[in-house]
Design an enzyme around this catalytic site. Sequence first.
Site, mmCIF file in Angstrom:
data_model
loop_
_atom_site.group_PDB
_atom_site.id
_atom_site.type_symbol
_atom_site.label_atom_id
_atom_site.label_comp_id
_atom_site.label_asym_id
_atom_site.label_seq_id
_atom_site.Cartn_x
_atom_site.Cartn_y
_atom_site.Cartn_z
ATOM 1 C CE LYS A 38 -0.394 0.045 5.062
ATOM 2 N NZ LYS A 38 -1.316 0.044 6.211
ATOM 3 N NE ARG A 136 -5.808 0.512 12.327
ATOM 4 C CZ ARG A 136 -4.697 0.450 11.589
ATOM 5 N NH1 ARG A 136 -3.851 1.481 11.586
ATOM 6 N NH2 ARG A 136 -4.420 -0.618 10.876
ATOM 7 C CE1 TYR A 264 10.451 32.622 1.909
ATOM 8 C CE2 TYR A 264 10.559 30.217 1.926
ATOM 9 C CZ TYR A 264 10.322 31.409 1.254
ATOM 10 O OH TYR A 264 9.963 31.383 -0.069
ATOM 11 C CG MET A 313 6.901 24.001 -1.685
ATOM 12 S SD MET A 313 5.622 24.899 -2.587
ATOM 13 C CE MET A 313 4.679 25.616 -1.240
#
Length: 372
Positions: A38, A136, A264, A313
């Site tokens: 998966k 779950r 940043y 990013m």
Amino acid sequence: MPKAEETVLEIDLGALAHNYRFLRSKLDEDVKLLSVVKAHAYGSDSVAIAKKLEELGTDYFAVAYVEEGIRLRENGITKPVLVLHPQFTHFESIIEHCLEPNLYSERTLQTFIQTAEKLNLENYPVHIKLNTGLNRLGFDEPEISRISELITGTKRVKVASVFSHLAASEDWQEREFTVGQIDLFRKMSRQLIENLGYEPLLHICNTSGVINYPKAQFSMVRTGIGLYGYGNDKNIDPQLKPVGKLKTIISQIRKLDNGATVGYNRAFKVEKPTRIATLPVGHADGINRIYGREKAGVFINGKYAPIVGNVCMDIIMVNVTDIDCKEGDEVIVFGGPQHPVDFAEAGGTISYELITGIQRRVSRVIIPENKK
């Protein structure tokens, strides 16, 4: 191997084969192995991984969602594929592509039987999930009689396997809880088998279960993270080989004087003459902000370079003041000299999150198994 010329994730099928054989060696001879592929095979490439595992002899596959199973079928995978979390809207697609659903509630069971009736199917393979404490998905113990009644009351479906999921099989402090789960699974599955009149495959062990609870193998085990090189155990990890290696290059090197800042929010402040390398990988690729501000680092020409400032990013900056390097040099983010577990832990997370988070815009390079 050729050096990287961009950001790439190398996928080593030789490492995959090594891990598969290691896990197989832990199983009794008659126990089947289900390979979990998966989430793009844990962030790698589900088709390349599944093809290699099919070649190696895996008995079953598992995916989370229907579209993942369809992709395997469309690329020639023929072994049975269990869909762990199917949605009702995809039940007909499951049947169309010969996938096998996990039915974990009365609603899913009834709805799939209705779908099978509409399509006039007989003995379609389904899997029944039992809840033994993870809480779950899955049927609880009081529901056994009801689900037995629904299954034996139709010829449309036949149970291929009954399974559950261990909550803390890697944690020895939770051994009592884990043993309790195994005992409850044995009790619930026995009751269901008596009601059905036949014995499906039974499985509860994940990778850590295979390693820590060998007497709980039943007739099949599921392994996911172990195939990709992680044993959830500092003693086991060295016996496995991480399948993925994330590599990039140096785009630019800049010399900065005392008082300059980097990135940043001016998050890194230069206190002495410093060389900073800019790398083309960032949080949009899966290297999240948690790794910035010198919490984690990369390897350049065999030497460690901490990530400085905030992760951007598409870019990270690393300190290369004491490293002999130049623009265009290869950088190892994880794999090779730095185990992905160590990189993940430096950022306060786990290997699962790191490797499944590498985004699809990062090119995948498949390294075939060297059979010499």
